[in-house]
Enzyme design. Sequence first.
Site, PDB file in Angstrom:
ATOM      1  CD  GLN A 256      -2.880  -0.730  -0.188  1.00 25.02           C
ATOM      2  OE1 GLN A 256      -3.502   0.300  -0.380  1.00 25.02           O
ATOM      3  NE2 GLN A 256      -2.844  -1.705  -1.087  1.00 25.02           N
ATOM      4  CG  HIS A 259      -1.311   2.353  -3.991  1.00 24.23           C
ATOM      5  ND1 HIS A 259      -1.732   2.217  -5.289  1.00 24.23           N
ATOM      6  CD2 HIS A 259      -1.769   1.246  -3.338  1.00 24.23           C
ATOM      7  CE1 HIS A 259      -2.404   1.082  -5.416  1.00 24.23           C
ATOM      8  NE2 HIS A 259      -2.432   0.482  -4.261  1.00 24.23           N
ATOM      9  CD  GLU A 323      -8.338   1.776  -0.151  1.00 25.26           C
ATOM     10  OE1 GLU A 323      -8.595   1.759  -1.373  1.00 25.26           O
ATOM     11  OE2 GLU A 323      -7.278   2.241   0.309  1.00 25.26           O
ATOM     12  CG  HIS A 324      -7.093  -2.307   1.223  1.00 24.37           C
ATOM     13  ND1 HIS A 324      -6.530  -1.112   0.824  1.00 24.37           N
ATOM     14  CD2 HIS A 324      -7.696  -2.826   0.124  1.00 24.37           C
ATOM     15  CE1 HIS A 324      -6.780  -0.919  -0.462  1.00 24.37           C
ATOM     16  NE2 HIS A 324      -7.487  -1.931  -0.915  1.00 24.37           N
ATOM     17  CG  ASP A 357      -4.997  -3.782  -4.659  1.00 23.52           C
ATOM     18  OD1 ASP A 357      -6.089  -3.334  -4.289  1.00 23.52           O
ATOM     19  OD2 ASP A 357      -3.908  -3.288  -4.315  1.00 23.52           O
ATOM     20  CG  HIS A 416     -50.773  14.268   0.040  1.00 30.16           C
ATOM     21  ND1 HIS A 416     -50.434  15.547  -0.325  1.00 30.16           N
ATOM     22  CD2 HIS A 416     -49.647  13.513  -0.136  1.00 30.16           C
ATOM     23  CE1 HIS A 416     -49.173  15.582  -0.704  1.00 30.16           C
ATOM     24  NE2 HIS A 416     -48.670  14.354  -0.606  1.00 30.16           N
TER      25      HIS A 416
END
Length: 430
Positions: A256, A259, A323-324, A357, A416
């Site tokens: 990670q 990235h 996230e992970h 991934d 209504h």
Amino acid sequence: MIRKIINPDRSTWADLAKRPVKDLEELEPGIKQTFRLVQELGDEALLQLAEKYDGVRPAQLLASAEELAAAENQISTELQAAIRQAYSNINLFHARQSEEMQPVETMPGVVCWRKSVAIQKVGLYIPGGTAPLFSTLLMLGVPAKLAGCEDIILCTPPAKDGSIHPAILYTANLLGITRIVKAGGAQAVAAMAFGTESVPAVGKIFGPGNQYVTVAKQLVSRAGVAIDMPAGPSEVLVMADEAANPAFVAADLLSQAEHGADSQVVLLTASEEFVDAVTVEVEKQLAQLPREVFATQALQNSIAIVLPDTEQMLAFSNLYAPEHLILAVQDFESIAKGVVNAGSVFLGNYTPESAGDYASGTNHTLPTNGYARAYSGVSLDSFVKKITFQHITPTGLQNLGKTVEVMAEAEGLQAHKNAVSIRLKQINNV
């Protein structure tokens, strides 16, 4: 390197769970100027901005059929086979997400149901800079195709010679996506949001990107164009006990960290010695990475926290909402039951995050920056709208009508009530 924190007091957890703060508001004026240019000049703006930011003015804005056909011979047969296998797994997993709701008779004569309808036009943004993310094209293109989206627009920035990475073109060809626009950055988002001569305006925009793309997506969402989710830098949290392998954990953290400089990795464990062992492995593996510079910068934002037991580790993880989430622990099945905030969870020592991934089948487009507390990752549902239907027979309205009349009158909404009463009068011949 990774900062080590020993048994922090719970009162400090909220601060530890905060991501590195980056003020992106200063980018908005420039991005709005890009938006105006694209709205005024259309395709010409995209060509001018490609020359300015990508260093090339493409001879044509859209990738040609010849370029698509040539891509197969420009990547290895091994990569082709890997992409096809990933496609198969992702397709199988997402196809099972389709649901057909059976009509429900909520009371005699009152039938309700829901139908999934594809978003007609969607835009996919695929970065092509430091890493051409053809894997993301699979993650977005597969569910878009399964959902039945009529028009799928792919935007990706051109290389210096005006070409698009052949792996992206090969993957697009595999998916049957033919409208491929050589445009990146905020200008690509603007084209998909507002439309140009060659790029139809879409209803929803998907895909990751740099900070300019992120802010551009947020801005168009204010203008009524849907986006997949608020997205930020990639992140992973690894929970590890004595059963974990320090080399495996280090590799997961670095996968990670590489990235980008603004990525964040977090390690939770009960052993200070384990943190030290992971640190040694991180340094060893880091030196071998082509993207060492990115990973090193990301590690400056990262932390290793020693907590007394897995119960507290789980509590911190749910607060952080990664996230992970990797559960490199012996009792991962029971601990997994307690996970309430995470984008995607990876269980055991032999389930690396990189499998998700690329090719296990789950989607890698996931909520970051704590948004996993409320958002899901991309799925088949992301590409459809759920429309409800109902049909009421005369008998059904006789059964339901009084309830509606009483409620409408209590709210002071006489029209209504009248919409029901006028029908009941006819049904009852009053």
